[in-house]
Design a protein around this motif. Structure first.
Motif, PDB file in Angstrom:
ATOM      1  N   ILE A  14       0.823  -1.220   0.000  1.00  0.00           N
ATOM      2  CA  ILE A  14       0.000   0.000   0.000  1.00  0.00           C
ATOM      3  C   ILE A  14       0.860   1.276   0.000  1.00  0.00           C
ATOM      4  O   ILE A  14       0.306   2.376  -0.070  1.00  0.00           O
ATOM      5  CB  ILE A  14      -0.980   0.045   1.212  1.00  0.00           C
ATOM      6  CG1 ILE A  14      -0.219   0.035   2.554  1.00  0.00           C
ATOM      7  CG2 ILE A  14      -1.994  -1.081   1.138  1.00  0.00           C
ATOM      8  CD1 ILE A  14      -1.122   0.284   3.769  1.00  0.00           C
ATOM      9  N   MET A 250      -3.308   1.021  12.920  1.00  0.00           N
ATOM     10  CA  MET A 250      -2.054   1.365  12.237  1.00  0.00           C
ATOM     11  C   MET A 250      -2.251   2.491  11.219  1.00  0.00           C
ATOM     12  O   MET A 250      -1.316   3.231  10.928  1.00  0.00           O
ATOM     13  CB  MET A 250      -1.488   0.138  11.508  1.00  0.00           C
ATOM     14  CG  MET A 250      -1.098  -1.022  12.419  1.00  0.00           C
ATOM     15  SD  MET A 250       0.006  -0.561  13.752  1.00  0.00           S
ATOM     16  CE  MET A 250       1.532  -0.336  12.867  1.00  0.00           C
ATOM     17  N   GLY A 251      -3.424   2.606  10.681  1.00  0.00           N
ATOM     18  CA  GLY A 251      -3.696   3.645   9.686  1.00  0.00           C
ATOM     19  C   GLY A 251      -3.692   5.051  10.263  1.00  0.00           C
ATOM     20  O   GLY A 251      -3.763   6.042   9.523  1.00  0.00           O
ATOM     21  N   HIS A 269       2.823   1.783   9.916  1.00  0.00           N
ATOM     22  CA  HIS A 269       2.414   0.467   9.398  1.00  0.00           C
ATOM     23  C   HIS A 269       3.351  -0.023   8.303  1.00  0.00           C
ATOM     24  O   HIS A 269       4.172   0.725   7.772  1.00  0.00           O
ATOM     25  CB  HIS A 269       0.967   0.498   8.889  1.00  0.00           C
ATOM     26  CG  HIS A 269       0.703   1.497   7.795  1.00  0.00           C
ATOM     27  ND1 HIS A 269       1.105   1.310   6.506  1.00  0.00           N
ATOM     28  CD2 HIS A 269       0.052   2.690   7.817  1.00  0.00           C
ATOM     29  CE1 HIS A 269       0.703   2.340   5.770  1.00  0.00           C
ATOM     30  NE2 HIS A 269       0.080   3.204   6.545  1.00  0.00           N
ATOM     31  N   GLY A 270       3.191  -1.295   7.971  1.00  0.00           N
ATOM     32  CA  GLY A 270       3.972  -1.903   6.907  1.00  0.00           C
ATOM     33  C   GLY A 270       3.220  -1.849   5.584  1.00  0.00           C
ATOM     34  O   GLY A 270       2.334  -0.997   5.392  1.00  0.00           O
ATOM     35  N   SER A 271       3.580  -2.783   4.688  1.00  0.00           N
ATOM     36  CA  SER A 271       3.065  -2.711   3.317  1.00  0.00           C
ATOM     37  C   SER A 271       1.662  -3.305   3.175  1.00  0.00           C
ATOM     38  O   SER A 271       1.063  -3.209   2.114  1.00  0.00           O
ATOM     39  CB  SER A 271       4.034  -3.432   2.387  1.00  0.00           C
ATOM     40  OG  SER A 271       4.177  -4.778   2.814  1.00  0.00           O
ATOM     41  N   ALA A 272       1.141  -3.925   4.246  1.00  0.00           N
ATOM     42  CA  ALA A 272      -0.235  -4.456   4.281  1.00  0.00           C
ATOM     43  C   ALA A 272      -0.633  -5.126   2.964  1.00  0.00           C
ATOM     44  O   ALA A 272      -1.593  -4.707   2.311  1.00  0.00           O
ATOM     45  CB  ALA A 272      -1.225  -3.342   4.647  1.00  0.00           C
ATOM     46  N   ASP A 274      -2.284  -7.608   2.237  1.00  0.00           N
ATOM     47  CA  ASP A 274      -3.660  -8.125   2.155  1.00  0.00           C
ATOM     48  C   ASP A 274      -4.635  -7.111   1.555  1.00  0.00           C
ATOM     49  O   ASP A 274      -5.649  -7.492   0.975  1.00  0.00           O
ATOM     50  CB  ASP A 274      -4.158  -8.576   3.549  1.00  0.00           C
ATOM     51  CG  ASP A 274      -3.993  -7.507   4.622  1.00  0.00           C
ATOM     52  OD1 ASP A 274      -3.048  -6.688   4.538  1.00  0.00           O
ATOM     53  OD2 ASP A 274      -4.808  -7.483   5.561  1.00  0.00           O
ATOM     54  N   ILE A 275      -4.339  -5.822   1.667  1.00  0.00           N
ATOM     55  CA  ILE A 275      -5.275  -4.825   1.127  1.00  0.00           C
ATOM     56  C   ILE A 275      -4.663  -3.998  -0.008  1.00  0.00           C
ATOM     57  O   ILE A 275      -5.309  -3.087  -0.526  1.00  0.00           O
ATOM     58  CB  ILE A 275      -5.799  -3.874   2.244  1.00  0.00           C
ATOM     59  CG1 ILE A 275      -4.631  -3.201   2.988  1.00  0.00           C
ATOM     60  CG2 ILE A 275      -6.708  -4.616   3.223  1.00  0.00           C
ATOM     61  CD1 ILE A 275      -5.079  -2.005   3.826  1.00  0.00           C
ATOM     62  N   ALA A 281      -6.762   1.383   1.657  1.00  0.00           N
ATOM     63  CA  ALA A 281      -5.833   1.686   2.762  1.00  0.00           C
ATOM     64  C   ALA A 281      -6.106   3.075   3.329  1.00  0.00           C
ATOM     65  O   ALA A 281      -6.473   3.997   2.596  1.00  0.00           O
ATOM     66  CB  ALA A 281      -4.399   1.621   2.251  1.00  0.00           C
ATOM     67  N   ASN A 282      -5.921   3.191   4.619  1.00  0.00           N
ATOM     68  CA  ASN A 282      -6.091   4.486   5.280  1.00  0.00           C
ATOM     69  C   ASN A 282      -4.818   5.316   5.081  1.00  0.00           C
ATOM     70  O   ASN A 282      -3.745   4.923   5.547  1.00  0.00           O
ATOM     71  CB  ASN A 282      -6.332   4.224   6.773  1.00  0.00           C
ATOM     72  CG  ASN A 282      -6.608   5.495   7.546  1.00  0.00           C
ATOM     73  OD1 ASN A 282      -6.485   6.597   7.013  1.00  0.00           O
ATOM     74  ND2 ASN A 282      -6.977   5.345   8.799  1.00  0.00           N
ATOM     75  N   ASP A 326     -10.778   0.365   7.600  1.00  0.00           N
ATOM     76  CA  ASP A 326     -10.073  -0.128   8.794  1.00  0.00           C
ATOM     77  C   ASP A 326     -10.684   0.470  10.058  1.00  0.00           C
ATOM     78  O   ASP A 326     -10.540  -0.086  11.147  1.00  0.00           O
ATOM     79  CB  ASP A 326      -8.574   0.206   8.732  1.00  0.00           C
ATOM     80  CG  ASP A 326      -8.310   1.676   8.488  1.00  0.00           C
ATOM     81  OD1 ASP A 326      -8.995   2.274   7.629  1.00  0.00           O
ATOM     82  OD2 ASP A 326      -7.432   2.251   9.153  1.00  0.00           O
TER      83      ASP A 326
END
Ligand code: ATP
Length: 345
Positions: A14, A250-251, A269-272, A274-275, A281-282, A326
């Motif tokens: 993200i 995290m967002g 946050h990391g690269s997330a 999953d979304i 993503a926020n 989120d």
């Protein structure tokens, strides 16, 4: 008019999506100053392309920029042969000596916190170049029957991070909490002794000393007791995620890694993955990190712009329907960026 040159390391997952919104918001603040952005490819995707997640040719150029804005780095399936994930953001911290990890923790609307009294506002300062991360690159010999990690505290490392905490507290509510484990670990008793020496040089700042386990408890039970907290690398890593949870996730957690000369601004946050690519993503953590960058430029117009960004986020969050998924809302990544830009105007 001053132009600030920003190296944009959007990275993986993200990262590019949230960075695009931060750039949009930053562009909307350019009045008495200008910003220029240069993109660099760094991260897991760059490793797949060139064999190096942080190519030397890129690293060599970074000192020419006023600041680095980073999205997120790493993908779960892209690892070094020894199984460890790519973390060029950690390499940047170490190579640019970004020892001071600033993690501001505040709610933009108290209802976003899972806590009963959701008005949270403190600053967690994490030492980012030593502590329990110090031999993270050590190779484990094949067949090893024992593996050890070292928690290193140096006098120089402790002094500079503790001074940073006192200076930050002087601009806030004049209270510093040392987070340690001085009852068990000799390295932490050493850290505490240095803290006590330095505290004596700041008579106007109140201090507390709290063990890391108790800090986790108090962060949930009574976060209002904290103003500035200072701790070693790994304790800071863990507490930052807990802190993010009490302000909406995290967002909502921005961060800055600052040294005496260079600084990197990025969401906690990391690269997330999953979304990633879904536009959900926020982007607020990255937008607030961008505001920290404007503060760090330390000029009147950029500081004013940083405050305006935070006020715009607060204004958007005043309406409980304006949230990304989120946080239980329906806004897309770009709708959130647009809403903040609209508020700025
Ligand atoms: P790292 O190891 O780099 O910290 P991670 O994979 O452990 O990364 P994150 O990528 O930070 O963890 O995120 C964990 C989960 O939180 C993600 O999978 C995602 O579902 C959610 N998340 C993180 N950041 C955001 C965001 N900006 N917007 C929405 N959800 C997010």
């Amino acid at each position: 008019m001053t132009t600030y040159k920003i190296a944009l390391l959007a990275g993986d997952g993200i990262g590019p999506e949230v960075c695009a919104e931060a750039v949009k918001v930053l562009r909307a603040t350019e009045h008495d100053f200008a910003l220029s952005f240069t993109d660099f490819n760094v991260g897991a995707a760059e490793y797949l392309r060139s064999g190096d997640p942080l190519p030397e040719a890129v690293f060599a150029q970074l000192p020419n920029y006023d600041a680095i804005l980073l999205g997120a780095m790493g993908l779960p399936d892209v690892r070094w042969p020894n199984g460890i994930e790519m973390t060029p953001q950690l390499d940047l911290r170490e190579r640019l000596d970004l020892y001071c990890g600033l993690r501001p923790v505040r709610t933009y609307h108290p209802a976003d916190s899972p806590l009963k009294n959701g008005a949270v506002d403190f600053l967690l300062i994490r030492e980012s170049t030593e502590g329990l991360f110090v031999n993270r690159k050590q190779q484990t010999p094949p067949g090893a029957r024992q593996v050890e990690d070292t928690l290193r505290i140096t006098r120089t490392g402790a002094e500079r991070i503790i001074h940073a905490a006192f200076r930050a507290a002087a601009k806030r509510r004049s209270h510093v909490t040392l987070v340690d484990k001085a009852n068990v670990l000799p390295s932490m008793a050493f850290f505490r002794a240095i803290f006590d020496e330095i505290a004596a040089q700041y008579p106007a700042i109140e201090t507390s000393r709290v063990y890391v386990d108790a800090t986790a408890l108090y962060m949930v039970q009574s976060p209002a007791r904290f103003d500035v907290l200072v701790t070693e690398n790994m304790f800071g890593d863990i507490l930052s995620d807990l802190a993010a949870a009490i302000v909406g996730g995290m967002g909502m957690a921005p961060s800055a890694d600052i040294g005496d000369r260079y600084a990197v601004f990025q969401p906690s946050h990391g690269s997330a993955p999953d979304i990633a690519g879904k536009g959900v993503a926020n982007p607020v953590a990255t937008i607030l990190s961008a505001a920290m960058m404007l503060d760090w430029f330390d000029a009147e117009p950029t500081r004013t712009a940083a405050s305006k960004i935070r006020r715009a986020v607060e204004a958007v969050f005043a309406d409980p329907l304006r949230r990304t998924s989120d946080m239980g809302g329906r806004m897309s990544t770009s709708e959130m960026g647009d809403a903040i830009v609209k508020q700025l105007k």
